[in-house]
Design a protein around this motif. Sequence first.
Motif, short mmCIF file in Angstrom:
data_model
loop_
_atom_site.label_atom_id
_atom_site.label_comp_id
_atom_site.label_asym_id
_atom_site.label_seq_id
_atom_site.Cartn_x
_atom_site.Cartn_y
_atom_site.Cartn_z
N ALA A 271 0.83 -1.20 0.00
CA ALA A 271 0.00 0.00 0.00
C ALA A 271 0.86 1.25 0.00
O ALA A 271 2.00 1.26 0.49
CB ALA A 271 -0.91 -0.01 1.22
N ASP A 272 0.32 2.32 -0.54
CA ASP A 272 1.02 3.60 -0.53
C ASP A 272 1.37 4.00 0.90
O ASP A 272 0.60 3.77 1.83
CB ASP A 272 0.14 4.67 -1.17
CG ASP A 272 0.89 5.98 -1.35
OD1 ASP A 272 0.87 6.80 -0.40
OD2 ASP A 272 1.48 6.17 -2.42
N LEU A 273 2.53 4.58 1.07
CA LEU A 273 3.01 4.94 2.41
C LEU A 273 2.01 5.79 3.18
O LEU A 273 1.92 5.69 4.41
CB LEU A 273 4.34 5.70 2.31
CG LEU A 273 5.57 4.89 1.89
CD1 LEU A 273 6.76 5.83 1.72
CD2 LEU A 273 5.89 3.82 2.92
N ASP A 275 -1.25 5.62 2.96
CA ASP A 275 -2.57 5.01 3.07
C ASP A 275 -2.62 3.88 4.09
O ASP A 275 -3.45 2.98 3.98
CB ASP A 275 -2.99 4.46 1.69
CG ASP A 275 -3.22 5.58 0.68
OD1 ASP A 275 -3.46 6.72 1.10
OD2 ASP A 275 -3.12 5.30 -0.53
N GLN A 553 9.69 1.19 0.28
CA GLN A 553 9.38 1.52 -1.12
C GLN A 553 8.36 0.53 -1.66
O GLN A 553 8.69 -0.40 -2.42
CB GLN A 553 10.67 1.50 -1.95
CG GLN A 553 11.67 2.55 -1.51
CD GLN A 553 12.88 2.60 -2.41
OE1 GLN A 553 12.88 2.11 -3.52
NE2 GLN A 553 13.95 3.22 -1.92
N PRO A 554 7.09 0.67 -1.28
CA PRO A 554 6.06 -0.31 -1.64
C PRO A 554 5.92 -0.56 -3.15
O PRO A 554 5.53 -1.66 -3.55
CB PRO A 554 4.78 0.32 -1.08
CG PRO A 554 5.23 1.20 0.03
CD PRO A 554 6.54 1.75 -0.42
N ALA A 555 6.26 0.41 -3.97
CA ALA A 555 6.09 0.24 -5.41
C ALA A 555 6.92 -0.90 -5.98
O ALA A 555 6.58 -1.44 -7.04
CB ALA A 555 6.44 1.55 -6.13
#
Length: 566
Positions: A271-273, A275, A553-555
């Motif tokens: 998840a986005d940092l 969110d 770095q979730p991406a």
Amino acid sequence: MTDTPVRFAAAQFFSGTDVTANAARCVDLLTEATAAGARLLVLTENANRVRDYVSRQQCWELSEDLDGEFVTTLRAACARLGIWCVAGVDVRAEAPDVHISSLLIDDRGELRHVHRKHVLWDYEYTLFVPGDEPLTVVHTELGRLGLLMCADGIVPDVPRLLALQGAEVLLNSLNSRGPDEMRVHVPLRAMENRVWHVSANTVGGPADAWPWMGGSQIVAPDGTVVAAADEETEQIIWADITPAVARDKTVPGLADVFAWRRPDLYADLLADLADVPVAAMYGPAPADMAPMPLDVATLQVSWFHNRDWTVTRALSQVKYAAGRGAKLGVLPELFCFRPGEVATDPAAAARFSAQVLARLGEAAAEHGIWLVAHLVESDGERFYSTAWLLDDTGAGALRYRRTHLSDDDRSWATPGDDLPVADTTIGRIGLMIGTEVWVPEVARVLAVRGAEIIAHPCSWDRPEAAHIAATERTEENRVHLVSAARLDNPAGVGSQILRADEFGPYQPIALMRYPSAVWSRHGFEEQLLVRLDRREAHSKMMGHHLDPVASRQPAIYGPLAGLSLK
């Protein structure tokens, strides 16, 4: 080739400001390693130059180009000597950006891979730019190699991603002044991923300054240190390792460390940092946040004489802890059963567990204390290894069905399907059971979901579970960890409480990265009573600039949750 022994080496030394002299020193080390029969030598981080920069612009001006003199010198030496090399080099990008980089050079002098450090250490954020590209494993005649650098290894994500993509050997160039590298990070990243780990750290430095800690190591997939340098001397170490050994992920008596992962439960890590619940906890704790003290006790009791007497002793522990002012008590793993007893008759264990849970609820209400108890739960024909959080009225505030089952559990238990965190009047609490301490994703998900405290009923399987794995779970997530251990645990280690340790001015490097702990003795029915400050878990800083949770770095973390790289 990788199923035959290969000699890997690591060199620790100190690089000064003379780049030409540093290059010559590296060539000398490559020559010495070649003479010792090494096929690959790992050099330290920033082998090109000590970092005495006062600005990003100066850092850029004094850093290296990939086709510059320092790198060219190393490449020529590797080709002449017929040796592979991994070297840490600060490499220029577009001004004023510089990447802390690890270069893999083969025995023909070819630059095979450049890894740009993803997680920077504290001050490095003021001078350098972190890499953000997907992690790459390099398939070579020496084995499947994964490169990382220093702070990349003080969090679980980078080593885990490399291992999941097939790395057999982690090659780690460090520039660390912390005592935790050789004691925690380097061995744990080998053990939790079942890979070889070769680390080379800077050593020494100016006489009147905090020294770089040395302690370079070569660690086997089972955590055995097969070669180690001291913490004071410039030297080379080496060992003959068989990279293909790392393809066997089985820990005898425990599990296959990759097969027991639950990628279906790790979506939070992608998840986005901004969110996720922990987003409100990034950075330092707000200056106006008041202390939030919570008195916590480990109720160190487990099966003795018979089950009824064991429960009586546990209830006595509850009363005693409450009388001392504890607001939360944690009991050990399956505390009222003999080791192995549940597997022989889980239905009987579940019936008895229901009785015990009811009595603990009554005790919680009578004494006004919250309790964590790990017992056996039945649901139709299924049985679960379940931890309950009971509130101070005896009601259930949280139920956690163990999600990561060890080999022993699989014979009787059904895995749960969630890693919940309860938002309660005494704080945000997550639960973890036993050997789940070896699964970095468990504590990581609980932290991302905003846990301030992780309660951990356990029966330590080996001393490293407490002294290395549990220590790391607190350090990499900045959460409190309360581990209540059985009296008869195989490791012979007592219960342990680890603090999140809020960073503050003048904090020594050791305490920035090596959380303080309190232990009880093994085999005695004694209690730890510790006042934890929940505020500490709202300070995620490890130094002035590094937040090890917000720096994720979730991406690029798709492989953690079972997704293939594009």
